[in-house]
Enzyme design. Structure first.
Site, PDB file in Angstrom:
ATOM      1  N   ILE A  20     158.868 -23.397 -29.381  1.00  0.00           N
ATOM      2  CA  ILE A  20     158.447 -23.966 -28.106  1.00  0.00           C
ATOM      3  C   ILE A  20     157.379 -23.094 -27.467  1.00  0.00           C
ATOM      4  O   ILE A  20     156.349 -23.584 -26.981  1.00  0.00           O
ATOM      5  CB  ILE A  20     159.647 -24.140 -27.159  1.00  0.00           C
ATOM      6  CG1 ILE A  20     160.605 -25.200 -27.714  1.00  0.00           C
ATOM      7  CG2 ILE A  20     159.183 -24.527 -25.759  1.00  0.00           C
ATOM      8  CD1 ILE A  20     161.877 -25.372 -26.903  1.00  0.00           C
ATOM      9  N   ASP A  39     156.236 -11.437 -27.006  1.00  0.00           N
ATOM     10  CA  ASP A  39     157.500 -11.550 -27.733  1.00  0.00           C
ATOM     11  C   ASP A  39     157.834 -10.191 -28.332  1.00  0.00           C
ATOM     12  O   ASP A  39     156.962  -9.326 -28.449  1.00  0.00           O
ATOM     13  CB  ASP A  39     157.389 -12.603 -28.846  1.00  0.00           C
ATOM     14  CG  ASP A  39     158.723 -13.251 -29.187  1.00  0.00           C
ATOM     15  OD1 ASP A  39     159.609 -12.533 -29.680  1.00  0.00           O
ATOM     16  OD2 ASP A  39     158.876 -14.458 -28.976  1.00  0.00           O
ATOM     17  N   ASP A  65     159.703  -6.960 -24.423  1.00  0.00           N
ATOM     18  CA  ASP A  65     161.150  -7.160 -24.377  1.00  0.00           C
ATOM     19  C   ASP A  65     161.485  -7.540 -22.944  1.00  0.00           C
ATOM     20  O   ASP A  65     161.427  -6.694 -22.036  1.00  0.00           O
ATOM     21  CB  ASP A  65     161.869  -5.874 -24.787  1.00  0.00           C
ATOM     22  CG  ASP A  65     163.389  -6.000 -24.730  1.00  0.00           C
ATOM     23  OD1 ASP A  65     163.896  -7.047 -24.261  1.00  0.00           O
ATOM     24  OD2 ASP A  65     164.074  -5.039 -25.146  1.00  0.00           O
ATOM     25  N   VAL A  66     161.831  -8.799 -22.731  1.00  0.00           N
ATOM     26  CA  VAL A  66     162.024  -9.277 -21.356  1.00  0.00           C
ATOM     27  C   VAL A  66     163.227  -8.644 -20.675  1.00  0.00           C
ATOM     28  O   VAL A  66     163.369  -8.750 -19.451  1.00  0.00           O
ATOM     29  CB  VAL A  66     162.144 -10.822 -21.304  1.00  0.00           C
ATOM     30  CG1 VAL A  66     160.849 -11.485 -21.724  1.00  0.00           C
ATOM     31  CG2 VAL A  66     163.333 -11.317 -22.119  1.00  0.00           C
ATOM     32  N   SER A 143     167.529 -26.299 -20.117  1.00  0.00           N
ATOM     33  CA  SER A 143     168.141 -27.087 -21.189  1.00  0.00           C
ATOM     34  C   SER A 143     169.103 -28.090 -20.575  1.00  0.00           C
ATOM     35  O   SER A 143     169.695 -27.828 -19.513  1.00  0.00           O
ATOM     36  CB  SER A 143     168.906 -26.168 -22.156  1.00  0.00           C
ATOM     37  OG  SER A 143     169.671 -26.916 -23.072  1.00  0.00           O
ATOM     38  N   TYR A 156     175.531 -19.899 -23.477  1.00  0.00           N
ATOM     39  CA  TYR A 156     174.202 -20.484 -23.350  1.00  0.00           C
ATOM     40  C   TYR A 156     174.153 -21.469 -22.184  1.00  0.00           C
ATOM     41  O   TYR A 156     173.208 -21.453 -21.376  1.00  0.00           O
ATOM     42  CB  TYR A 156     173.831 -21.188 -24.654  1.00  0.00           C
ATOM     43  CG  TYR A 156     172.414 -21.692 -24.705  1.00  0.00           C
ATOM     44  CD1 TYR A 156     171.348 -20.815 -24.880  1.00  0.00           C
ATOM     45  CD2 TYR A 156     172.135 -23.056 -24.588  1.00  0.00           C
ATOM     46  CE1 TYR A 156     170.039 -21.279 -24.937  1.00  0.00           C
ATOM     47  CE2 TYR A 156     170.834 -23.529 -24.646  1.00  0.00           C
ATOM     48  CZ  TYR A 156     169.793 -22.635 -24.825  1.00  0.00           C
ATOM     49  OH  TYR A 156     168.496 -23.103 -24.872  1.00  0.00           O
ATOM     50  N   LYS A 160     171.707 -21.129 -18.873  1.00  0.00           N
ATOM     51  CA  LYS A 160     170.702 -22.113 -18.496  1.00  0.00           C
ATOM     52  C   LYS A 160     170.981 -22.697 -17.110  1.00  0.00           C
ATOM     53  O   LYS A 160     170.058 -23.083 -16.381  1.00  0.00           O
ATOM     54  CB  LYS A 160     170.615 -23.219 -19.552  1.00  0.00           C
ATOM     55  CG  LYS A 160     169.971 -22.743 -20.854  1.00  0.00           C
ATOM     56  CD  LYS A 160     168.589 -22.149 -20.618  1.00  0.00           C
ATOM     57  CE  LYS A 160     167.897 -21.728 -21.898  1.00  0.00           C
ATOM     58  NZ  LYS A 160     166.552 -21.164 -21.661  1.00  0.00           N
ATOM     59  N   VAL A 189     165.735 -29.954 -29.665  1.00  0.00           N
ATOM     60  CA  VAL A 189     164.336 -29.803 -30.068  1.00  0.00           C
ATOM     61  C   VAL A 189     164.287 -29.537 -31.566  1.00  0.00           C
ATOM     62  O   VAL A 189     165.058 -28.725 -32.098  1.00  0.00           O
ATOM     63  CB  VAL A 189     163.657 -28.645 -29.307  1.00  0.00           C
ATOM     64  CG1 VAL A 189     162.208 -28.484 -29.761  1.00  0.00           C
ATOM     65  CG2 VAL A 189     163.718 -28.902 -27.802  1.00  0.00           C
TER      66      VAL A 189
END
Length: 258
Positions: A20, A39, A65-66, A143, A156, A160, A189
């Site tokens: 994505i 990324d 690295d977020v 999502s 998850y 989200k 997706v």
């Protein structure tokens, strides 16, 4: 015909090595933006940036690295210095760890929250001063999982849901500063996590057919479908839209709202 124009500014995409994120970066470049592709997968993210440059646009890859707020700020500041004023931020970085809540490991839970929730916050915080000067836009990746339960996706789903609430909070807080914030929520997706599930499945063809059948339009989203929505929300065509959640789900949620 009115076309989307993102020229004259930088779009920064976290999770840019994913299917994505790659589609978003590519289409933002086609709309005229310079691109910072970020990324932890350094090799893949450089491949994305290189392909964009091959097609004649401006792009650079960044190791990000977020989960590290200091690193995120440094990368965003560097990207602006090298590529121009920040017009858009897209937070596409995410991880999936499956398993029932009753036996969910603390490590997996923390990892999902650190990347999906904290990572989104870190990017938003670092981008605010840059976006304020350009009256730019943020699009977070959500999502349909935020709205439904599942047998093994509790972490998850929770993450989200938190990203969506964070997006609403940011939209309200940042609107007076000229920054729009919206959330795009895909269904299944055909890429990324779905491809991981297909690779691990004993019957991938059955899983693919089942996933497609969950959407009234009869197929999963392509990464490009998701990117189309994101690019539109970044653009001036969506200039009066903030604090919205846009479902890109082929009708998936119709079945859950009835």
């Amino acid at each position: 015909m009115i076309s989307i124009d993102l020229s004259g500014g930088l779009v920064l995409v976290t999770g840019g090595a994913g299917s994505i994120g790659r589609a978003i970066a590519t289409q933002a470049a086609q709309a005229g933006a310079s691109i910072a592709v970020c990324d932890t997968n350094v090799e893949e993210v450089e491949a994305v940036a290189a392909q964009i440059r091959t097609n004649g646009a401006v792009a650079k890859s960044f190791d990000m690295d977020v989960t590290d707020p200091v690193m995120v700020k440094q990368v965003i500041d560097s990207a602006v210095k090298e590529l121009g004023p920040l017009r858009g931020l897209v937070t596409a970085a995410g991880v999936l760890r499956t398993g029932p809540l009753s036996s969910q490991s603390h490590e997996d839970w923390k990892r999902v929250m650190a990347v999906n929730v904290d990572g989104t916050l870190h990017a938003v915080q670092a981008a605010i001063p840059h976006l304020e000067s350009t009256h730019g836009s943020i699009v977070t990746l959500g999502s349909v999982s935020a709205f439904i339960g599942s047998a093994d996706g509790g972490a998850y789903t929770t993450s989200k849901g938190a990203v969506l609430s964070l997006s609403y909070a940011a939209a309200g807080e940042l609107a007076p500063r000229g920054i729009r914030v919206n959330n795009v929520a895909p269904g299944w997706v055909d890429g990324g996590f779905t491809h991981q599930a297909l690779a691990a499945s004993d019957n991938p063809e059955h899983l693919r057919k089942r996933a497609s059948s969950l959407h009234p339009l009869g197929r999963m989203a392509s990464p490009r479908d998701v990117a189309n929505a994101v690019i539109w929300l970044l653009s001036n065509q969506a200039a009066f839209i903030t604090g919205s959640m846009l479902l890109v789900d082929g009708g998936f949620m119709i079945q859950h709202n009835s």
